[in-house]
Design an enzyme around this catalytic site. Structure first.
Site, PDB file in Angstrom:
ATOM      1  N   GLN A  48     -73.779 -33.451 -52.933  1.00 40.43           N
ATOM      2  CA  GLN A  48     -73.340 -34.193 -51.748  1.00 40.43           C
ATOM      3  C   GLN A  48     -74.200 -35.429 -51.493  1.00 40.43           C
ATOM      4  O   GLN A  48     -75.284 -35.574 -52.046  1.00 40.43           O
ATOM      5  CB  GLN A  48     -73.368 -33.259 -50.520  1.00 40.43           C
ATOM      6  CG  GLN A  48     -74.681 -32.499 -50.350  1.00 40.43           C
ATOM      7  CD  GLN A  48     -74.538 -31.152 -49.657  1.00 40.43           C
ATOM      8  OE1 GLN A  48     -73.522 -30.856 -49.045  1.00 40.43           O
ATOM      9  NE2 GLN A  48     -75.574 -30.310 -49.740  1.00 40.43           N
ATOM     10  N   GLN A  79     -79.287 -23.285 -34.148  1.00 39.29           N
ATOM     11  CA  GLN A  79     -80.152 -22.380 -34.938  1.00 39.29           C
ATOM     12  C   GLN A  79     -80.469 -21.096 -34.166  1.00 39.29           C
ATOM     13  O   GLN A  79     -80.481 -20.014 -34.740  1.00 39.29           O
ATOM     14  CB  GLN A  79     -81.493 -23.034 -35.295  1.00 39.29           C
ATOM     15  CG  GLN A  79     -81.446 -24.511 -35.583  1.00 39.29           C
ATOM     16  CD  GLN A  79     -81.187 -24.852 -37.021  1.00 39.29           C
ATOM     17  OE1 GLN A  79     -80.632 -24.037 -37.761  1.00 39.29           O
ATOM     18  NE2 GLN A  79     -81.575 -26.038 -37.421  1.00 39.29           N
ATOM     19  N   GLU A 123     -79.751 -21.344 -50.940  1.00 40.11           N
ATOM     20  CA  GLU A 123     -79.219 -22.673 -50.582  1.00 40.11           C
ATOM     21  C   GLU A 123     -78.855 -23.374 -51.887  1.00 40.11           C
ATOM     22  O   GLU A 123     -79.607 -23.345 -52.847  1.00 40.11           O
ATOM     23  CB  GLU A 123     -80.305 -23.440 -49.807  1.00 40.11           C
ATOM     24  CG  GLU A 123     -80.181 -24.964 -49.796  1.00 40.11           C
ATOM     25  CD  GLU A 123     -78.930 -25.490 -49.085  1.00 40.11           C
ATOM     26  OE1 GLU A 123     -78.652 -25.078 -47.950  1.00 40.11           O
ATOM     27  OE2 GLU A 123     -78.215 -26.321 -49.712  1.00 40.11           O
ATOM     28  N   ASP A 154     -75.872 -21.052 -55.817  1.00 45.50           N
ATOM     29  CA  ASP A 154     -74.628 -20.900 -55.073  1.00 45.50           C
ATOM     30  C   ASP A 154     -74.609 -19.557 -54.344  1.00 45.50           C
ATOM     31  O   ASP A 154     -74.774 -18.498 -54.966  1.00 45.50           O
ATOM     32  CB  ASP A 154     -73.462 -20.994 -56.067  1.00 45.50           C
ATOM     33  CG  ASP A 154     -72.112 -20.869 -55.374  1.00 45.50           C
ATOM     34  OD1 ASP A 154     -72.074 -20.862 -54.122  1.00 45.50           O
ATOM     35  OD2 ASP A 154     -71.100 -20.781 -56.085  1.00 45.50           O
ATOM     36  N   ASP A 173     -75.128 -19.954 -42.799  1.00 45.56           N
ATOM     37  CA  ASP A 173     -75.321 -21.245 -42.131  1.00 45.56           C
ATOM     38  C   ASP A 173     -74.778 -22.316 -43.059  1.00 45.56           C
ATOM     39  O   ASP A 173     -75.520 -22.961 -43.786  1.00 45.56           O
ATOM     40  CB  ASP A 173     -76.813 -21.444 -41.869  1.00 45.56           C
ATOM     41  CG  ASP A 173     -77.098 -22.795 -41.259  1.00 45.56           C
ATOM     42  OD1 ASP A 173     -76.161 -23.427 -40.737  1.00 45.56           O
ATOM     43  OD2 ASP A 173     -78.268 -23.222 -41.310  1.00 45.56           O
ATOM     44  N   ASP A 176     -69.141 -27.595 -43.662  1.00 46.14           N
ATOM     45  CA  ASP A 176     -67.697 -27.397 -43.483  1.00 46.14           C
ATOM     46  C   ASP A 176     -67.016 -27.049 -44.806  1.00 46.14           C
ATOM     47  O   ASP A 176     -67.545 -27.336 -45.877  1.00 46.14           O
ATOM     48  CB  ASP A 176     -67.083 -28.674 -42.890  1.00 46.14           C
ATOM     49  CG  ASP A 176     -67.569 -28.922 -41.475  1.00 46.14           C
ATOM     50  OD1 ASP A 176     -67.707 -27.946 -40.725  1.00 46.14           O
ATOM     51  OD2 ASP A 176     -67.823 -30.098 -41.131  1.00 46.14           O
ATOM     52  N   TYR A 242     -71.985 -31.824 -32.636  1.00 47.08           N
ATOM     53  CA  TYR A 242     -70.971 -31.300 -33.556  1.00 47.08           C
ATOM     54  C   TYR A 242     -69.591 -31.761 -33.095  1.00 47.08           C
ATOM     55  O   TYR A 242     -69.395 -31.995 -31.900  1.00 47.08           O
ATOM     56  CB  TYR A 242     -71.035 -29.764 -33.618  1.00 47.08           C
ATOM     57  CG  TYR A 242     -72.152 -29.247 -34.503  1.00 47.08           C
ATOM     58  CD1 TYR A 242     -72.778 -30.088 -35.418  1.00 47.08           C
ATOM     59  CD2 TYR A 242     -72.567 -27.930 -34.441  1.00 47.08           C
ATOM     60  CE1 TYR A 242     -73.800 -29.614 -36.238  1.00 47.08           C
ATOM     61  CE2 TYR A 242     -73.590 -27.455 -35.255  1.00 47.08           C
ATOM     62  CZ  TYR A 242     -74.202 -28.302 -36.140  1.00 47.08           C
ATOM     63  OH  TYR A 242     -75.207 -27.834 -36.940  1.00 47.08           O
TER      64      TYR A 242
HETATM   65  N1  SAM Z   1     -78.614 -25.638 -39.982  1.00 47.43           N
HETATM   66  C1  SAM Z   1     -77.704 -26.722 -39.863  1.00 47.43           C
HETATM   67  C2  SAM Z   1     -77.616 -27.140 -38.423  1.00 47.43           C
HETATM   68  O1  SAM Z   1     -78.563 -27.010 -37.653  1.00 47.43           O
HETATM   69  O2  SAM Z   1     -76.598 -27.651 -38.043  1.00 47.43           O
HETATM   70  C3  SAM Z   1     -76.343 -26.413 -40.403  1.00 47.43           C
HETATM   71  C4  SAM Z   1     -75.937 -26.859 -41.740  1.00 47.43           C
HETATM   72  S1  SAM Z   1     -76.890 -26.378 -43.156  1.00 47.43           S
HETATM   73  C5  SAM Z   1     -77.785 -27.859 -43.518  1.00 47.43           C
HETATM   74  C6  SAM Z   1     -75.616 -26.136 -44.350  1.00 47.43           C
HETATM   75  C7  SAM Z   1     -76.114 -25.938 -45.757  1.00 47.43           C
HETATM   76  O3  SAM Z   1     -75.211 -25.151 -46.517  1.00 47.43           O
HETATM   77  C8  SAM Z   1     -76.311 -27.239 -46.533  1.00 47.43           C
HETATM   78  O4  SAM Z   1     -77.671 -27.410 -46.775  1.00 47.43           O
HETATM   79  C9  SAM Z   1     -75.500 -27.030 -47.814  1.00 47.43           C
HETATM   80  O5  SAM Z   1     -76.130 -27.574 -48.953  1.00 47.43           O
HETATM   81  C10 SAM Z   1     -75.426 -25.505 -47.879  1.00 47.43           C
HETATM   82  N2  SAM Z   1     -74.344 -24.993 -48.712  1.00 47.43           N
HETATM   83  C11 SAM Z   1     -73.089 -25.470 -48.839  1.00 47.43           C
HETATM   84  N3  SAM Z   1     -72.393 -24.742 -49.721  1.00 47.43           N
HETATM   85  C12 SAM Z   1     -73.214 -23.754 -50.191  1.00 47.43           C
HETATM   86  C13 SAM Z   1     -73.054 -22.679 -51.118  1.00 47.43           C
HETATM   87  N4  SAM Z   1     -71.900 -22.487 -51.762  1.00 47.43           N
HETATM   88  N5  SAM Z   1     -74.118 -21.856 -51.324  1.00 47.43           N
HETATM   89  C14 SAM Z   1     -75.283 -22.047 -50.661  1.00 47.43           C
HETATM   90  N6  SAM Z   1     -75.482 -23.056 -49.781  1.00 47.43           N
HETATM   91  C15 SAM Z   1     -74.465 -23.897 -49.535  1.00 47.43           C
END
Ligand code: SAM
Length: 302
Positions: A48, A79, A123, A154, A173, A176, A242
């Site tokens: 991304q 959080q 993550e 993943d 967490d 979208d 958000y």
């Molecule tokens: N904690 C954040 C907040 O305060 O709003 C929420 C978003 S958090 C940064 C979402 C994370 O999910 C991102 O870092 C993204 O890289 C991760 N992510 C997305 N798809 C994923 C997957 N298939 N497996 C693991 N992590 C994933």
């Protein structure tokens, strides 16, 4: 316009020059905007686009693929709620899994629970972890807890391989469902979450906005009703940055000891942890499950 200007990411120019505007097909026809003081980081990971900027009124902001993930001013709401709604609903959580959450904020909140012995986190994007450590030290502080085991990978694959019945709680967490998080909203993923939980274990997943995504929420609820034989609930809270200013959570438990999410049994002693809670308390926990009538009708009919 000249070549220099066209290189600027659309989110910095298309609505008000000098402001960040959040645009997505997930919320067509609207674009919440924040005034930008300074762009601090722009990169592209394998998964991304990653941007950090200093905003005029919400502190530093983390953006993934044009979508705000957190701001320093209101990250506490998200959080604290996504973490304590599940963990305060069961006695003595010991083993917790976090999927996504690369900023470390959920880890910071899980660490407040002294019963917790092990926190696994998966993550997908190392750049999110690195950028968070560099620009959001008060959020990334979660990574410093000795109970944390971080895996970069993943979350879908991680859960497929997780030992059956091994976790008291799983917190998803995610970003979208457009991009790397797509599968985290699908039925097979929820099935592997249920498999990885112990009887009476709990899951809390990021579940979008009541104002924008009732269609996504309906799908999640009907999948969860099939899969989780304990209880299935939708909760929500206010997060000003958000889309539509609110965010929801899906809270489910597996068959086993009853979990009544609406009445928390496991209060936090925040005198022992990293500073006082800013948002969560027992009253807001119970209130989070009260739904507006239009949503109640749909969610209860599933
Ligand atoms: N904690 C954040 C907040 O305060 O709003 C929420 C978003 S958090 C940064 C979402 C994370 O999910 C991102 O870092 C993204 O890289 C991760 N992510 C997305 N798809 C994923 C997957 N298939 N497996 C693991 N992590 C994933």
């Amino acid at each position: 316009s000249n070549g220099e200007q066209t290189k600027e990411p659309a989110c910095f120019s298309s609505v008000i020059p000098g402001w960040f505007s959040e645009m997505s097909p997930m919320w067509p026809g609207e674009a919440h905007s924040l005034k930008v003081e300074k762009v601090l980081f722009q990169g592209k990971s394998d998964y991304q686009d990653v941007i950090v900027f200093q905003s005029a009124t919400y502190g530093k902001v983390l953006v993934l693929d044009g979508v705000i993930q957190l701001t320093e001013r209101d990250e506490c709401a998200y959080q604290e709620m996504i973490t304590h709604l599940p963990l305060c609903s069961i006695p003595n959580p010991k083993k917790v899994l976090v999927i996504g959450g690369g900023d470390g904020g959920v880890l910071r909140e899980v660490a407040r629970h002294s019963s917790v012995e092990q926190i696994d986190m998966c993550e997908i994007d190392k750049m999110v972890v690195d950028v968070s450590k560099q620009f959001f030290p008060n959020v990334a502080i979660g990574f410093e807890d000795p109970r944390v085991n971080l895996v970069i990978g993943d979350g879908v694959a991680y859960l497929k391989n997780a030992a059956e019945g091994s976790y008291d709680a799983v917190i998803v967490d995610s970003s979208d469902p457009i991009g790397p998080a797509k599968e985290l909203f699908e039925k097979p993923f929820f099935q592997s979450v249920a498999r990885a939980l112990r009887p009476g274990g709990v899951v809390c997943t990021q579940a979008e906005s009541l104002w924008l995504h009732m269609d996504i929420i309906e799908d999640i609820v009907s999948n969860c009703r099939e899969i989780f034989k304990g209880s299935v609930n939708y909760a929500w809270t206010s997060v000003p940055t958000y889309p539509s200013g609110v965010i929801g959570f899906m809270l489910c438990s597996t068959e086993g000891p009853d979990v009544d999410f609406k009445h928390p049994v496991n209060p936090i002693d925040d005198s022992k942890s990293s500073g006082p809670l800013k948002f969560y308390n027992a009253e807001i926990h119970s209130a989070a499950f009260c739904l507006p009538s239009f949503a109640k009708k749909v969610i209860e009919s599933k």
